[in-house]
Structures are given as structure tokens and as C-alpha cells.
Design a protein around this motif. Structure first.
Motif, PDB file in Angstrom:
ATOM      1  N   ASN A 165       0.836  -1.207   0.000  1.00 37.59           N
ATOM      2  CA  ASN A 165       0.000   0.000   0.000  1.00 37.59           C
ATOM      3  C   ASN A 165       0.871   1.257   0.000  1.00 37.59           C
ATOM      4  N   PRO A 166       1.695   1.429  -1.010  1.00 35.39           N
ATOM      5  CA  PRO A 166       2.530   2.636  -1.054  1.00 35.39           C
ATOM      6  C   PRO A 166       1.681   3.848  -1.407  1.00 35.39           C
ATOM      7  N   TYR A 167       2.265   5.013  -1.252  1.00 37.49           N
ATOM      8  CA  TYR A 167       1.547   6.194  -1.742  1.00 37.49           C
ATOM      9  C   TYR A 167       2.075   6.533  -3.129  1.00 37.49           C
ATOM     10  N   LEU A 168       1.148   6.860  -4.018  1.00 38.38           N
ATOM     11  CA  LEU A 168       1.470   7.199  -5.397  1.00 38.38           C
ATOM     12  C   LEU A 168       0.856   8.550  -5.708  1.00 38.38           C
ATOM     13  N   THR A 169       1.653   9.442  -6.291  1.00 37.42           N
ATOM     14  CA  THR A 169       1.112  10.775  -6.580  1.00 37.42           C
ATOM     15  C   THR A 169       0.086  10.748  -7.701  1.00 37.42           C
ATOM     16  N   LEU A 170      -0.075   9.591  -8.378  1.00 35.11           N
ATOM     17  CA  LEU A 170      -1.116   9.488  -9.404  1.00 35.11           C
ATOM     18  C   LEU A 170      -2.440   8.955  -8.858  1.00 35.11           C
ATOM     19  N   ASP A 171      -2.456   8.523  -7.594  1.00 37.01           N
ATOM     20  CA  ASP A 171      -3.708   8.042  -7.012  1.00 37.01           C
ATOM     21  C   ASP A 171      -4.700   9.198  -6.905  1.00 37.01           C
ATOM     22  N   PRO A 172      -5.959   8.985  -7.246  1.00 38.50           N
ATOM     23  CA  PRO A 172      -6.951  10.070  -7.179  1.00 38.50           C
ATOM     24  C   PRO A 172      -7.024  10.748  -5.818  1.00 38.50           C
ATOM     25  N   ALA A 173      -6.945   9.959  -4.731  1.00 38.11           N
ATOM     26  CA  ALA A 173      -7.033  10.567  -3.402  1.00 38.11           C
ATOM     27  C   ALA A 173      -5.857  11.506  -3.155  1.00 38.11           C
ATOM     28  N   TYR A 174      -4.668  11.108  -3.628  1.00 37.47           N
ATOM     29  CA  TYR A 174      -3.498  11.967  -3.477  1.00 37.47           C
ATOM     30  C   TYR A 174      -3.661  13.230  -4.318  1.00 37.47           C
ATOM     31  N   GLU A 175      -4.071  13.075  -5.569  1.00 35.59           N
ATOM     32  CA  GLU A 175      -4.246  14.231  -6.460  1.00 35.59           C
ATOM     33  C   GLU A 175      -5.251  15.217  -5.872  1.00 35.59           C
ATOM     34  N   ALA A 176      -6.303  14.682  -5.275  1.00 38.89           N
ATOM     35  CA  ALA A 176      -7.336  15.545  -4.693  1.00 38.89           C
ATOM     36  C   ALA A 176      -6.774  16.354  -3.533  1.00 38.89           C
ATOM     37  N   GLU A 177      -5.956  15.718  -2.721  1.00 41.35           N
ATOM     38  CA  GLU A 177      -5.404  16.425  -1.562  1.00 41.35           C
ATOM     39  C   GLU A 177      -4.433  17.511  -2.012  1.00 41.35           C
ATOM     40  N   THR A 178      -3.662  17.243  -3.058  1.00 41.39           N
ATOM     41  CA  THR A 178      -2.775  18.270  -3.615  1.00 41.39           C
ATOM     42  C   THR A 178      -3.586  19.470  -4.076  1.00 41.39           C
ATOM     43  N   LEU A 179      -4.697  19.207  -4.750  1.00 43.68           N
ATOM     44  CA  LEU A 179      -5.555  20.294  -5.229  1.00 43.68           C
ATOM     45  C   LEU A 179      -6.163  21.082  -4.067  1.00 43.68           C
ATOM     46  N   ARG A 180      -6.460  20.413  -2.966  1.00 44.45           N
ATOM     47  CA  ARG A 180      -7.028  21.119  -1.813  1.00 44.45           C
ATOM     48  C   ARG A 180      -5.993  22.047  -1.172  1.00 44.45           C
ATOM     49  N   THR A 199     -14.015  26.689  -6.665  1.00 48.13           N
ATOM     50  CA  THR A 199     -14.023  25.840  -7.860  1.00 48.13           C
ATOM     51  C   THR A 199     -12.978  24.732  -7.753  1.00 48.13           C
ATOM     52  N   ILE A 200     -11.812  25.087  -7.226  1.00 45.49           N
ATOM     53  CA  ILE A 200     -10.746  24.080  -7.099  1.00 45.49           C
ATOM     54  C   ILE A 200     -11.171  22.980  -6.143  1.00 45.49           C
ATOM     55  N   ARG A 201     -11.820  23.337  -5.058  1.00 41.27           N
ATOM     56  CA  ARG A 201     -12.246  22.312  -4.094  1.00 41.27           C
ATOM     57  C   ARG A 201     -13.324  21.399  -4.705  1.00 41.27           C
ATOM     58  N   LYS A 202     -14.214  21.972  -5.484  1.00 42.53           N
ATOM     59  CA  LYS A 202     -15.218  21.144  -6.168  1.00 42.53           C
ATOM     60  C   LYS A 202     -14.536  20.195  -7.151  1.00 42.53           C
ATOM     61  N   PHE A 203     -13.548  20.728  -7.850  1.00 45.36           N
ATOM     62  CA  PHE A 203     -12.835  19.886  -8.806  1.00 45.36           C
ATOM     63  C   PHE A 203     -12.060  18.777  -8.078  1.00 45.36           C
ATOM     64  N   ALA A 204     -11.503  19.102  -6.903  1.00 48.32           N
ATOM     65  CA  ALA A 204     -10.778  18.096  -6.110  1.00 48.32           C
ATOM     66  C   ALA A 204     -11.697  16.943  -5.725  1.00 48.32           C
ATOM     67  N   ASP A 205     -12.945  17.260  -5.419  1.00 49.79           N
ATOM     68  CA  ASP A 205     -13.908  16.204  -5.074  1.00 49.79           C
ATOM     69  C   ASP A 205     -14.161  15.302  -6.278  1.00 49.79           C
ATOM     70  N   LEU A 206     -14.253  15.912  -7.476  1.00 53.07           N
ATOM     71  CA  LEU A 206     -14.425  15.112  -8.690  1.00 53.07           C
ATOM     72  C   LEU A 206     -13.203  14.219  -8.931  1.00 53.07           C
ATOM     73  N   VAL A 207     -12.016  14.790  -8.731  1.00 49.32           N
ATOM     74  CA  VAL A 207     -10.778  14.056  -8.955  1.00 49.32           C
ATOM     75  C   VAL A 207     -10.677  12.871  -8.005  1.00 49.32           C
ATOM     76  N   GLU A 208     -11.078  13.065  -6.767  1.00 51.79           N
ATOM     77  CA  GLU A 208     -10.984  11.978  -5.784  1.00 51.79           C
ATOM     78  C   GLU A 208     -11.823  10.779  -6.205  1.00 51.79           C
ATOM     79  N   LYS A 209     -12.919  11.043  -6.914  1.00 53.59           N
ATOM     80  CA  LYS A 209     -13.793   9.953  -7.355  1.00 53.59           C
ATOM     81  C   LYS A 209     -13.342   9.367  -8.696  1.00 53.59           C
TER      82      LYS A 209
END
Length: 985
Positions: free
Chosen positions: A149-164, A554-564
Motif C-alpha cells: 500500500n505505497p503512496y502514489l502521486t497518481l492516485d486520485p485521493a493523493y491528487e485531490a489532496e494536492t488540489l485542496r 471551484t478548485i475544491r469542487k474539482f478536487a472532489d471530482l478528482v478523488e472519485k
């Protein structure tokens, strides 16, 4: 009778030949089967946290020696922390976006492929492939962690947190769009971060260019009246030189025949002598040219291609400037400094200084000049700037606000336009003002511009200039400093807070503080937009007139989309589809840029440390990476964390140097041509991971680490020595059960107590050095203890006790008790360094669980007994002197083995000490030691024991005054007789 079978010789199946390349994979499989990492965390549940946050390597190739160095260091830290009673999880990670991967992919796909979805799919597949490759390679090194279970910067959850985190920066007003110079890769056609460039040697034309002052400005520098030589004037006047000198003395002018006087003095003396000065002071006498009234500013540059963008010249306000006349009559201004003047005189040996240090730079401010080859109607002038120095060049700096950070800042201060007539490919555009240069690649335009300067008589000199120049780390093309409209973070808004945060962090080594302070103090605003496809999209829309729409909401809304659904949704959906989901009006254009990859990894404190259940929220206890990360991950993590949260994301930062060859060149760039490949997995498959880990531990890793196969071979020898020590201890403990056979300390011999004392001293020292991350001290300390105190002393002198005493004899069991304590402690101290070997040896001693679940030696303090330490220091010194005399007797063939020896020592000090019977005989491995008092110097006499009537025991080979206490064993000493009888032999 043969008594060989009565000896208690060491027994162990622990192999002398390590065969690590074969045994380690089997141990690794066992660890996986046992879920060793989970076992460790379960055993430490509830213990104090220690969080080492992994800096993510790029997933774009095989792991190399630099990766191995860094990953092994991290693992040593974590194994020590876990074994010292901390809960120390390790979540490995990978940096998956950015130029390294996209550049590799585009080489495969070709430049004609422009579909972002296809490019991103190929990039993700490439990243995931190398994540798998590197994961297996790191695990092969014995590194424990949550590899499933490594962390990957391409994982949606990671990308979403970066955007937040990015949304927070936008909310604070720290993000803006601007036109300013950036590091531009013409090969990859994108802006780069400072950490994405590498310096390589490059030869550029260094040119001296004359920028003519305007006519009004030139009036500030009137022509000096010509100087006249005294003897030449005397000839014109029909006088002898001494006669004219006499006349001048009457005017209070004291000169010689070869001296010069100015025209005013010449006129006065002519009037005094009633000569018409107009007929005497002729042009041939004054050598004055009426064509030399113009004055130019002399600038120096190594980037001729930037001259079309020149808009100003900068001077140092407090620097002295002088006026020179070139050998061709042209007058130029340049700074007055030894370095500048020396170079200038070399370039024009006929140049004469007309006025020395006549002006400060501040006096020149405001003067106007004309461009050397452009007639574009722009008014250009001189400005003062603190960045101008007198170290090189001319002290006058050509300013192109579109092509340099300092130039840009000066231009902003004075309202200059940002002119950068260069396109994405690095070619000059029509804005350069010279049709012949349009479309030329900037570095190929240099010779064309030089010829243009020559044609305008504006080139004073040129030479080749060899220097280190920044290059793109992927395309390897030279960087172009170019003003491009990009998105930036206002570093100035929180720079002071970042510097304060730096001072609150522990930097190891301490000079790391200065390195990152210097980087943060001097860095410009952070360019965060990249003209690439593979990355987290910069979620900006553009409306009418290309007005950007970028809001925190807008960025936070987009982060929610990215996480999914992942960040790829930005590329797979149209602008209107995204606008509808985000509550924006239709008809907008979505941006094409992605975020700087250093934003990705730089927000791992938010996406990983703050989010993973097994970790604790930032700040992490330790970041450990290469020293180049002061301008990379350490800095990007610091800036994002301080900007968003007001604190550093780490408590301590530890850095390692680069792996270099024996000439000091970075190993990945070495061209010295090793006979064998310097490849990580080749070394591991040839020598084993533990040898590589021991090499890492042996080095002063905070500096650059030299590597050669000879160095590696020496470490392999050390490994074999340590392994043999463990094998000898296991062999001597084969019949020892610590629950049944342990002997209390009061029944130990003094030698046993000394070895126990030395080991506790070593163990306490190693524990302290582990805390200080000084692993080479641990390595050298343990290596010396194994080689000197154990192998060459304790194990050697105990052979008689271990082999010949009764199995349950008190002294034999006492020695085994000490060996057991030493073995258990030593193998635990070694476990973070050579985990495969230590777990192998540990399990050979009937342990069912892994050593890595165990704790390090507890309650170990450095023993304080100066008298005992001095006593044994004296004993061991005496042993050296005795051994020297024994070797001398052996060379003279007086004796053979040391047990044949009878020693007499005449000493002043020894008779006053209490020495247990047999201690010195055991320590010296001899049959008899006699100590005699003396008032003189020490003497050591070595004679054969047989000469003193002593006889050899055929079982233990020691000599005794009496043998044969039992009729069945007439050749045995009393001890051996009792042992043999008890064995019913």
C-alpha cells in the motif's frame, strides 16, 4: 590413547560461506510469508511514534546506487527506531507525474502524438511498471515497509489532496498569473523548476560591446586637453630641454625632459617666452584626434542572443568608474577594479586611462545611450543595481528584463517593458527587430549577432568562455531564460515565515540550514505551471478576453471530482461538461497547463502524513534525502506547508551525499570505465544485499560517497569477518541453554568481566551513535570489537577453557554466559545494518521469531570504572610485549607453540596487584607465568616449559609440574583426568 573425541569442539550448522545471493531471497520469502512488517508494528502498538516520511523517487527506471544508498539509510534508521521501542511505520512512495516519465513516453510515441488521453494512459502504464520494478528492488535490499500500500502521486485521493492544498494557497491570495522570466526547456518546450536543471560545461562567446552614449550624455565627458612632452616642446621653441625645465620651475612646475605637461601649462610658458602658442602647439605635437569625442558604455555578455531585448544598462552605485581611450581613439567607460582593468589592458594594450575613478556609479545613473544595432525608437538609460559587481566583465551590465531574474526585477522597479523575442522552440521572433535573425535558434544566432556588431563597429573584443551552464535534465538541451505568461506563487508573501520555520528544524549536517536558507532567501516567485500533459491539471478556466477564472471554491469542487474519478477527467471532458459540474458558466476555455511536479511531491505531508491511519499528522520526525533536495523536495515541502499551515512539515532533515567514483565524479556520469558494471542489482546478485548495506553503513554518507569495486571488496572482507565471528559464537554456544546454564556474575573470571565490560561500553556507544545517525561509527566500532576483543582475544584465549574443561564446568559455563550475552547484544546491534545475516544467525540459535521483532539491548549504559579500564589496558599492553618475545623465541626455534612457554616477568608494578591464579596464563596462552619484583626496568624471559621439568598434557597440550594422577591416564593433567573419568571414556 586418542583423547580427541573427549574435546568439546564448537558445533554449528551456521554456514561459513554466506552465499547471500542464494540465501537472501529465501529469507525475503520467509519474511513475506510471516508478514514481518505487520508483526513489528503489532509488537510496537501503543509505543511512541517515529515517522520518517519517504521522499518519492521518480518511477521512470530501475533503482540505481543513489536510490540504494538513500533507501538503505532510511531502513537503518527505521529498524533502529523499531528495535529501540518506537512505533516506526514506513510508507514508501513514488513520484509518478512530470517530465521524466512524459519525456520517456514521448520518445516512444513520437512527437506527432498529441492526444492527451493516450499520452496519459501510456504515462500511467509506464509509471506503474517501474513502481513494480523499484518496489521489488528495494525489498530485495531488505527494506521493510508497507509495500502493498505505497503512496502514489497518481492516485486520485493523493491528487485531490494536492488540489485542496492548492485551493488554500489560492484562497490566501498567493497565486497569480504573470509574465516574467522562467527556466525554459526548448527541448521539452515547458517551464522547469530549479531542481529540474543540471549544470554541464558549455563554451559560449563572451563579447565586449560598445553602447554609444547619446550626444547629450556624452557632453558629461569633455575631451581632456592633450598632454605635451617637455623635450618635444623645447625643440619647437629652439631651446635645450634643461632651459625649458628651468623656465617651468619658475612657474612652479617641476618636470624632467620626458615628462608631459598639459596644454594650459604649455600656453603659459610660451607667453612667458613671447612665443605664439598657436604656431608652436600644433596637432602633430598634441596627437589630438577630433573624431574621438563620442563616448560608449562598454558592456560584457555571454549571451549575445539577448542583445535584441536590451532595454537598459545597470551600474553599481558605489563602484568607481573610469574613462579610457582605446588604441583606435574611441572613448569608453568601465569600472575601476583590478580584475576588470587587468583583463581590459590585455585586450587592448594600447588603451590609455584618461580619467581614473572620476565617477561613482550613482553619477552615471540617468545617462542615456543608443542600441548598438537597433533603431527602434526606444529610450534606453543607466540604472543603479545592487547585483552589479566588479569581479568580472566591465561593471556595466546589459539589462534584458525578459531574459533574467535580476533584469526583470530592475525592469519592474523602473517600469520597463518585458521584451522576450523568443518562441517556445527557442527561436528568435520578429520582435527582435532584425529580419535576418527571425527563426534562428538563439544559440545559433550568436555568431550572426557578433557579425552584425562588427559591421556596426560596436564590437570591442570577443573570446570563448567555458562555464557551467544550466541544461534541461531530460532533453539535455541548454536552458533559455525567457519571459512567458505563467502561474506563480508569491514567495515574498511568506518568505520570512519560511526562514523562521527553517530555524526551528534540526538540520543534519548543520550546514544544511545555510543551504536551504540561501535557496529560500534568493529564490524568485515559484513558477507552478507546466506546459505538459502528464500531471495534475491546473484547474483554471479562461473567459472573454482570456481573463482567468481561478477560485478556491471551484478548485475544491474539482478536487472532489478528482478523488472519485481521477485527474484525467480534466482531459476527457469538455470545458462545458466540467463547467456544468463545477457550477461555472458555459463557453469558457479550460487551461492546458499542469501543476509543477514539485507541487505534487511537496504536498505529500498533506496527502500522506496527515491522511494515513498508521502515521501521525505533520510535522514528521524526519525527512531523509540527497543533499540536492535542499532546492527540491525539502524546499517545495517547506514552502507549501508554511504557506498553507504556517509550519515546517518536518522536525529534522538528514541528508546524504552522492555516490561518486574514485575521481569524485557522480557515479551515474562517471566515464572512468570500470571493468565491472556499477549496477545496483548486478552488485546485489553478485555479493548480496547485506554486503551492499554494510558498504552504506561504513561510509560517511553526509559527504559524497566514493565507490569502486576495490572498496566494495574490502567491505565484503569485513562482512566475512563479522559473519565468522557470529559463527564462532554460535559454535561455542551449541550446548548452552541460557535458562539452565547461565552462571552468575560473581563466578565469572576477571577476563569474562572485562569482555562483558567492553561489550557494554561498545553497545552503549553504538546506541548513542544510532541516535545521532552516525552509522559509520557503529560499523567501525562493531568491526573492531569483533576483530580485536572477540576473535583475536576472547575467543582465542578461551579455546582451552571451552574445549578442555568439563561441559558443565563453572568457568566454561561462565564463558558461555558472557558469549551468550555478547551474541544476543551484538546481533541486535548489527540487525539494522545486515538484517538478512542477523535473522539467519538468530534463528540458528533456536529463536522461532525474527530478530527484527526484538528490542535492542536494554538498560545499556557506558560503564564507569576507570581503575578497571586502566588495569586491563596495562594487561593488554603487557600481552603485546609478551607476544613479541614469544614470536622472537619462535623465530629462534626455541619454542614451537605458545603453550610450550614458561614466562618470567620481572616487574615493579605487577607484584603489587592482586592477580587471580591462571589469569595471565590464560591471557597469554602459555603454560606458566612467574612474576618477580624488581626495582629496575621490566624484563620478560621466555623459555621452554620442559626446561623447568614441566610435562605436556596430551589432551590440552598445556605443560604442568605433575601429570598422571590416575593410573589409567598417566599423560593427562588433573583437570583433563577428571573430565575424561566423568565422561566414562
Amino acid at each position: 590413547m586418542d583423547y580427541k573425541n573427549t574435546l568439546l569442539l564448537p558445533k554449528t550448522d551456521f554456514p561459513m560461506r554466506a552465499e547471500l545471493p542464494k540465501r537472501e531471497p529465501a529469507m525475503l520469502a520467509k519474511w513475506r510469508e510471516e508478514k514481518i512488517y505487520d508483526q513489528i508494528l503489532k509488537a510496537r502498538k501503543g509505543a511512541p511514534f517515529f515517522v520518517l516520511h519517504d521522499g518519492p523517487p521518480f518511477a521512470n527506471g530501475d533503482a540505481h546506487m543513489g536510490h540504494a544508498l538513500n533507501m538503505v539509510l532510511k531502513d537503518i534508521v527505521l529498524k533502529y527506531q523499531n528495535m529501540s521501542g518506537h512505533y516506526a511505520p514506513f510508507v514508501p512512495g513514488w513520484d509518478c507525474h512530470g517530465l521524466p516519465i512524459e519525456h520517456k513516453v514521448m520518445k516512444e510515441l513520437g512527437a506527432t502524438e498529441t492526444d492527451p488521453i493516450k499520452i496519459r494512459e501510456k504515462c500511467e502504464a509506464t509509471a506503474r511498471h517501474f513502481i513494480g520494478v523499484q518496489s521489488e528492488q528495494f525489498q530485495r535490499l531488505g527494506v521493510f515497509g508497507d509495500w502493498e500500500n505505497p503512496y502514489l502521486t497518481l492516485d486520485p485521493a493523493y491528487e485531490a489532496e494536492t488540489l485542496r492544498v492548492f485551493a488554500t494557497l489560492v484562497e490566501k491570495g498567493l497565486v497569480y498569473q504573470g509574465l516574467r522570466p522562467v527556466l525554459w526547456s526548448t527541448g521539452c518546450q515547458t517551464a522547469l523548476a530549479e531542481a529540474e536543471i543540471e549544470y554541464k560545461e558549455k563554451v559560449d562567446p563572451a563579447i565586449y560591446v560598445k553602447f554609444p552614449l547619446t550626444a547629450d550624455a556624452a557632453k558629461r565627458f569633455p575631451i581632456n586637453k592633450p598632454a605635451i612632452i617637455v623635450k618635444d616642446l623645447a625643440a619647437k621653441l629652439g631651446l635645450k630641454p634643461y632651459q625649458l625645465i628651468h623656465e617651468l620651475m619658475q612657474l612652479d612646475v617641476f618636470v624632467s625632459a620626458n615628462s608631459t605637461i598639459d596644454e594650459d601649462i604649455a600656453q603659459k610658458v610660451c607667453t612667458k617666452l613671447k612665443f605664439d602658442s598657436q604656431h608652436v602647439i600644433t596637432p602633430d605635437l598634441s596627437n589630438h584626434s577630433q573624431e574621438s569625442e563620442d563616448v560608449s558604455l562598454l558592456i560584457w555578455t555571454t549571451t549575445p542572443w539577448t542583445l535584441p531585448a536590451n532595454l537598459a544598462v545597470a551600474v553599481a552605485p558605489d563602484l568607481d568608474y573610469s574613462l579610457w581611450r582605446l588604441s583606435n581613439g574611441t572613448r569608453v567607460i568601465l569600472a575601476e577594479s583590478p580584475a576588470i582593468v587587468t583583463t581590459f589592458r590585455f585586450l587592448d594594450q594600447g588603451a590609455k586611462r584618461e580619467k581614473k575613478s572620476a565617477w561613482k556609479g550613482a553619477d552615471l545613473v540617468g545617462l542615456t545611450y543608443t542600441h548598438p544595432f537597433l533603431n527602434d525608437g526606444r529610450t534606453r538609460q543607466i540604472f543603479a543595481a545592487d547585483f552589479v559587481t566588479a569581479d568580472a566583465g566591465t561593471g556595466l551590465v546589459h539589462i534584458a528584463p525578459g531574459h533574467g531574474h535580476d533584469d526583470y526585477q530592475l525592469g519592474q522597479q523602473h517600469g520597463l517593458e518585458i521584451l522576450a523575442p523568443v518562441d517556445d522552440r527557442g527561436c528568435l521572433t520578429a520582435e527582435c527587430g532584425v529580419p535576418e535573425l527571425v527563426g534562428q535558434y538563439v544559440f545559433k544566432a550568436n555568431p550572426l549577432i557578433i557579425e552584425l556588431l562588427k559591421s556596426k563597429n560596436a564590437l570591442f573584443a570577443q573570446e570563448d568562455y567555458k562555464h557551467d551552464y544550466p541544461h534541461c535534465w531530460r532533453s539535455k538541451t541548454p536552458i533559455v531564460f525567457r519571459a512567458v505568461k505563467q502561474w506563480f506563487i508569491k514567495v515574498d508573501a511568506f518568505r520570512a515565515d519560511a526562514l523562521t520555520a527553517i530555524d526551528g528544524v534540526k538540520w543534519i549536517p548543520e550546514n544544511g540550514r545555510n543551504r536551504i536558507r540561501g535557496a529560500v532567501e534568493s529564490r524568485p516567485d515559484w513558477c507552478i505551471s507546466r506546459q505538459r500533459t502528464w500531471g495534475i491539471p491546473l484547474p483554471v478556466f479562461y473567459g472573454e478576453g482570456e481573463q482567468p477564472l481561478l477560485s478556491e471554491k471551484t478548485i475544491r469542487k474539482f478536487a472532489d471530482l478528482v478523488e472519485k474519478r481521477g485527474a484525467g477527467i480534466w482531459f476527457s471532458r469538455s470545458a462545458d461538461e466540467l463547467a456544468k459540474d463545477l457550477g461555472l458558466p458555459l463557453g469558457l476555455r479550460k487551461g492546458r497547463d499542469t501543476l509543477d511536479v514539485w507541487i505534487d511531491s511537496g504536498t505529500s505531508w498533506a496527502a500522506v502524513v496527515n491522511k494515513r491511519d498508521e502515521l501521525k499528522p505533520a510535522p514528521a520526525d524526519l525527512y531523509l534525502e540527497g543533499s540536492d533536495q535542499h532546492r527540491g523536495w525539502f524546499q517545495s515541502s517547506l514552502l507549501t506547508s508554511v504557506a498553507a499551515n504556517g509550519q515546517a512539515p518536518y522536525k529534522a532533515v538528514l541528508t546524504n551525499g552522492f555516490v561518486v567514483d574514485i575521481e569524485g565524479k557522480k557515479l551515474s556520469k562517471s566515464d572512468t570505465g570500470y571493468q565491472k558494471p556499477v549496477d545496483l542489482m548486478t552488485l546485489v546478485n553478485e555479493h548480496g544485499a547485506d554486503v551492499l548495506r554494510l558498504w552504506v553503513a561504513s561510509q560517511d554518507y553526509q559527504d559524497d560517497i566514493p565507490f569502486s569495486h576495490d572498496i566494495f571488496a574490502r567491505v565484503a572482507d569485513t562482512y566475512r569477518s563479522i559473519r565468522n565471528t557470529l559463527r564462532i559464537l554460535l559454535g561455542n554456544l551449541s550446548d548452552f541453554d541460557p535458562k539452565e546454564n547461565t552462571i552468575s556474575r560473581e563466578n565469572w573470571t576477571e577476563l569474562d568481566r572485562y569482555i562483558d565490560w567492553r561489550f557494554k561500553d561498545i553497545a552503549a556507544f553504538c546506541m548513542q551513535e544510532y541516535k545521532l545517525y552516525s552509522f559509520s561509527s557503529v560499523y567501525h566500532s562493531i568491526n573492531r570489537f569483533c576483530a580485536v576483543e572477540l576473535s583475536a582475544l576472547y575467543v582465542d584465549v578461551l579455546k582451552d577453557r571451552m574445549y578442555c574443561d568439563a561441559k558443565n564446568g563453572t568457568q566454561r559455563r561462565a564463558a558461555q554466559t558472557v558469549m551468550y550475552f555478547v551474541f544476543e547484544g551484538l546481533i541486535k546491534l548489527l540487525a539494522p545494518l545486515i538484517p538478512f545475516t542477523c535473522d539467519e544467525a538468530w534463528r540458528f540459535y533456536n529463536h522461532s521469531h525474527s530478530i527484527h521483532v526484538s528490542l535492542l539491548p536494554e538498560n545499556v549504559n557506558r560503564p564507569e570504572n576507570d581503575a578497571f579500564a586502566q588495569r586491563w589496558h596495562d594487561f593488554l599492553d603487557l600481552r603485546l610485549r609478551v607476544n613479541a618475545r614469544i614470536e622472537e623465541a619462535r623465530r629462534n626455534k626455541t619454542i614451537g607453540k605458545s603453550l610450550e612457554t614458561y614466562i618470567e616477568i620481572s616487574s615493579l608494578a605487577l607484584p603489587k596487584q592482586s592477580i587471580a591464579p591462571g589469569l595471565l596464563e590464560e591471557l597469554f596462552i602459555v603454560s606458566k607465568v612467574i612474576i618477580k619484583p624488581t626495582e629496575g626496568e621490566e624484563t620478560i624471559t621466555v623459555t621452554p616449559a620442559a626446561e623447568h621439568g614441566m610435562k605436556k598434557c596430551v589432551r590440552c597440550w598445556k605443560y604442568y609440574d605433575k601429570l598422571g594422577s590416575h593410573q589409567d591416564h598417566p599423560e593427562l593433567c588433573e583437570r583433563c583426568t577428571n573430565v575424561v573419568i566423568d565422561l566414562k571414556f
